[in-house]
Design a protein around this motif. Structure first.
Motif, PDB file in Angstrom:
ATOM      1  N   ALA A 311      58.551 -45.781 -32.053  1.00 33.24           N
ATOM      2  CA  ALA A 311      57.157 -45.856 -31.620  1.00 33.24           C
ATOM      3  C   ALA A 311      56.522 -47.160 -32.078  1.00 33.24           C
ATOM      4  CB  ALA A 311      56.361 -44.677 -32.170  1.00 33.24           C
ATOM      5  N   THR A 312      55.594 -47.645 -31.288  1.00 34.16           N
ATOM      6  CA  THR A 312      54.748 -48.770 -31.680  1.00 34.16           C
ATOM      7  C   THR A 312      53.435 -48.205 -32.190  1.00 34.16           C
ATOM      8  OG1 THR A 312      55.732 -50.247 -30.039  1.00 34.16           O
ATOM      9  CG2 THR A 312      53.563 -50.845 -30.892  1.00 34.16           C
ATOM     10  N   MET A 313      53.083 -48.560 -33.422  1.00 38.75           N
ATOM     11  CA  MET A 313      51.877 -48.059 -34.071  1.00 38.75           C
ATOM     12  C   MET A 313      50.887 -49.216 -34.198  1.00 38.75           C
ATOM     13  SD  MET A 313      53.212 -45.118 -34.514  1.00 38.75           S
ATOM     14  CE  MET A 313      51.823 -44.395 -35.371  1.00 38.75           C
ATOM     15  N   ARG A 314      49.643 -48.977 -33.767  1.00 44.07           N
ATOM     16  CA  ARG A 314      48.634 -50.031 -33.768  1.00 44.07           C
ATOM     17  C   ARG A 314      47.362 -49.523 -34.434  1.00 44.07           C
ATOM     18  NH1 ARG A 314      46.854 -50.928 -28.532  1.00 44.07           N
ATOM     19  NH2 ARG A 314      46.249 -53.055 -29.089  1.00 44.07           N
ATOM     20  N   ARG A 326      44.004 -54.650 -35.628  1.00 41.45           N
ATOM     21  CA  ARG A 326      44.069 -55.195 -36.979  1.00 41.45           C
ATOM     22  C   ARG A 326      45.516 -55.426 -37.419  1.00 41.45           C
ATOM     23  NH1 ARG A 326      41.485 -57.499 -41.662  1.00 41.45           N
ATOM     24  NH2 ARG A 326      43.163 -57.379 -43.181  1.00 41.45           N
ATOM     25  N   HIS A 327      46.385 -54.443 -37.133  1.00 35.59           N
ATOM     26  CA  HIS A 327      47.788 -54.546 -37.551  1.00 35.59           C
ATOM     27  C   HIS A 327      48.619 -53.655 -36.647  1.00 35.59           C
ATOM     28  CE1 HIS A 327      51.145 -53.834 -40.724  1.00 35.59           C
ATOM     29  NE2 HIS A 327      51.333 -55.009 -40.133  1.00 35.59           N
ATOM     30  N   SER A 328      49.882 -54.013 -36.454  1.00 34.49           N
ATOM     31  CA  SER A 328      50.789 -53.162 -35.696  1.00 34.49           C
ATOM     32  C   SER A 328      52.160 -53.183 -36.353  1.00 34.49           C
ATOM     33  CB  SER A 328      50.893 -53.629 -34.239  1.00 34.49           C
ATOM     34  OG  SER A 328      51.551 -54.878 -34.153  1.00 34.49           O
ATOM     35  N   ALA A 329      52.936 -52.134 -36.096  1.00 38.25           N
ATOM     36  CA  ALA A 329      54.278 -52.033 -36.663  1.00 38.25           C
ATOM     37  C   ALA A 329      55.046 -50.975 -35.892  1.00 38.25           C
ATOM     38  CB  ALA A 329      54.220 -51.661 -38.154  1.00 38.25           C
ATOM     39  N   THR A 330      56.368 -51.012 -36.020  1.00 40.74           N
ATOM     40  CA  THR A 330      57.199 -49.938 -35.495  1.00 40.74           C
ATOM     41  C   THR A 330      57.656 -49.069 -36.665  1.00 40.74           C
ATOM     42  OG1 THR A 330      59.143 -51.374 -35.617  1.00 40.74           O
ATOM     43  CG2 THR A 330      57.987 -51.254 -33.511  1.00 40.74           C
ATOM     44  N   ASN A 331      58.024 -47.836 -36.367  1.00 34.78           N
ATOM     45  CA  ASN A 331      58.504 -46.934 -37.409  1.00 34.78           C
ATOM     46  C   ASN A 331      59.996 -47.130 -37.657  1.00 34.78           C
ATOM     47  OD1 ASN A 331      58.675 -45.638 -34.681  1.00 34.78           O
ATOM     48  ND2 ASN A 331      59.881 -44.151 -35.839  1.00 34.78           N
ATOM     49  N   ASP A 332      60.449 -46.625 -38.786  1.00 37.26           N
ATOM     50  CA  ASP A 332      61.872 -46.611 -39.112  1.00 37.26           C
ATOM     51  C   ASP A 332      62.551 -45.584 -38.214  1.00 37.26           C
ATOM     52  OD1 ASP A 332      64.364 -45.685 -40.526  1.00 37.26           O
ATOM     53  OD2 ASP A 332      63.721 -47.156 -42.013  1.00 37.26           O
ATOM     54  N   VAL A 333      63.622 -45.987 -37.522  1.00 37.78           N
ATOM     55  CA  VAL A 333      64.231 -45.079 -36.546  1.00 37.78           C
ATOM     56  C   VAL A 333      65.112 -44.017 -37.196  1.00 37.78           C
ATOM     57  CG1 VAL A 333      64.161 -46.702 -34.634  1.00 37.78           C
ATOM     58  CG2 VAL A 333      66.140 -46.704 -36.163  1.00 37.78           C
ATOM     59  N   VAL A 334      65.348 -44.114 -38.500  1.00 37.39           N
ATOM     60  CA  VAL A 334      66.134 -43.096 -39.199  1.00 37.39           C
ATOM     61  C   VAL A 334      65.217 -42.113 -39.929  1.00 37.39           C
ATOM     62  CG1 VAL A 334      67.852 -42.653 -40.995  1.00 37.39           C
ATOM     63  CG2 VAL A 334      68.142 -44.585 -39.425  1.00 37.39           C
TER      64      VAL A 334
END
Length: 405
Positions: A311-314, A326-334
């Motif tokens: 997922a892309t988290m924003r 303000r910031h975005s990141a992807t989650n750890d897939v494991v």
């Protein structure tokens, strides 16, 4: 040969111009391309948005391929290629602040091209690897790119190559969103997020300015955004200077996000295809006030499933009348875990003025805007989510649970 002033498909709409996608080997919708006579030239360069948590993100490009059909298979006739011989290894983190890596050019039949593939070299058994990452303070680790080693990273585009003209494009490779962590395995996957942008001469499609040297750190991001979606991002250099290029012509919010500082937004920043935009007057710099660092984090999951989606988290914030990222990141897939860095404190805003000689940012008077965020979560094949997060009291634990498809 005449320089094409601006690629027509990109000029109609600033957001649609930047065709952002998760590059993959999957197919696309069928497109019937118009025909043309004569030969044109395609030139391709590579650049990068800021990365997070890495000292290096290396990819080795073998070729760029284009085709008129968005559904053309790897072995079909009709491909035109920019071949790099030898293949070129590029550290994407060297390509910020307006720096481009030229990949080359090729002559090809004039017409409309709807598919572009970026083909990377395969990794060997020992380093230095063709495709790798160096985590901050760590050692080189291979970057797994299974799709790129067969048919290439596929992008659906709408690229006009006119007879006797140059179609000049930049592949904007977002390393931060493209590198996916695989839990505690110490391994990383490449799931590229690439934007195709036009490039012009005449000093256009450029914004530059200054942030205070005190916040000119690798963790500071300067971006031009449209309705909360970054169109171009960079990190300032050591002096605080930032350059955003190329940016589709239009009007944007300029957003500065620095660790421990409140969000600063300059509204109404114009980007033209014929002149450079100076966001800050000579001798001035954007210097947001201090805020309190906060984190929004949790685990991403799917109802009734053990599958961990990517997922892309924003983290979105309201500043005056604008919504910005303000910031975005992807989650750890494991493990499914994610973390977004935000700040508690009143954001500041200013309106762009071409004739200004000073900067004047004012604090947003709305109390909620200082501490309340919306977390936008999206994943392929799943219904997007928007979740509130109030950081008044401290860090926020926010699990993200997608509905089963």
């Amino acid at each position: 040969m005449n320089l094409h002033p601006l690629l027509r498909p990109f000029a109609a709409n600033a957001m649609l111009a930047a065709v952002t996608l998760l590059a993959a080997c999957g197919g696309g919708s069928s497109t019937t391309s118009g025909s043309a006579t004569g030969q044109g030239t395609l030139r391709v360069a590579l650049t990068d948005a800021p990365s997070c948590g890495f000292d290096e993100v290396n990819v080795t490009v073998e070729k760029v391929r284009v085709h008129r059909s968005s559904t053309a298979a790897d072995a079909d006739a009709g491909w035109s290629e920019v071949v790099l011989n030898p293949a070129r290894r590029v550290n994407l983190l060297d390509l910020t602040n307006g720096v481009l890596a030229e990949l080359g050019q090729t002559e090809l039949p004039a017409g409309i091209y709807t598919q572009l593939r970026l083909q990377l070299a395969s990794n060997g058994s020992t380093g230095p690897y063709a495709n790798s990452v160096v985590p901050t303070g760590g050692t080189e680790t291979p970057l797994d790119t299974p799709s790129a080693q067969q048919s290439g990273l596929k992008m659906n585009v709408n690229l006009t190559v006119a007879a006797n003209e140059l179609a000049d494009v930049v592949l904007d490779f977002d390393a931060c969103k493209s590198v996916v962590t695989r839990g505690a395995s110490g391994r990383y996957n490449l799931k590229p997020v690439v934007t195709v942008l036009p490039r012009v001469r005449l000093d256009g499609l450029v914004a530059e300015g200054m942030v205070a040297p005190a916040i000119a750190l690798p963790t500071t991001t300067v971006s031009l955004q449209n309705a909360g979606v970054p169109v171009r991002s960079t990190v300032p250099d050591a002096s605080g200077r930032f350059v955003l290029y190329p940016v589709p012509a239009g009007t944007y919010d300029l957003v500065v996000s620095a660790d421990g500082r409140v969000t600063a937004v300059m509204t109404g920043v114009p980007i033209s295809d014929s002149s450079r935009t100076f966001a800050t007057p000579t001798g001035t710099a954007i210097d947001p006030p201090a805020g309190t660092p906060r984190s929004i984090g949790g685990v991403v999951s799917i109802t009734g499933s053990t599958t961990i989606p990517l997922a892309t988290m924003r983290a979105l914030q309201t500043v005056a009348t604008s919504t910005v990222e303000r910031h975005s990141a992807t989650n750890d897939v494991v493990t499914g875990s994610y973390a977004l860095k935000v700040v508690a404190g009143a954001p500041v805003t200013s309106a762009y003025s071409a004739g200004a000689t000073t900067l004047s940012f004012v604090a947003d008077p709305t109390a909620d805007h200082a501490v309340k965020y919306q977390v936008a979560a999206s994943a392929d094949g799943l219904l997007a989510l928007s979740l509130p997060a109030d950081v008044t009291a401290g860090d926020v634990a926010l699990p993200v649970v997608f509905a089963a498809p």
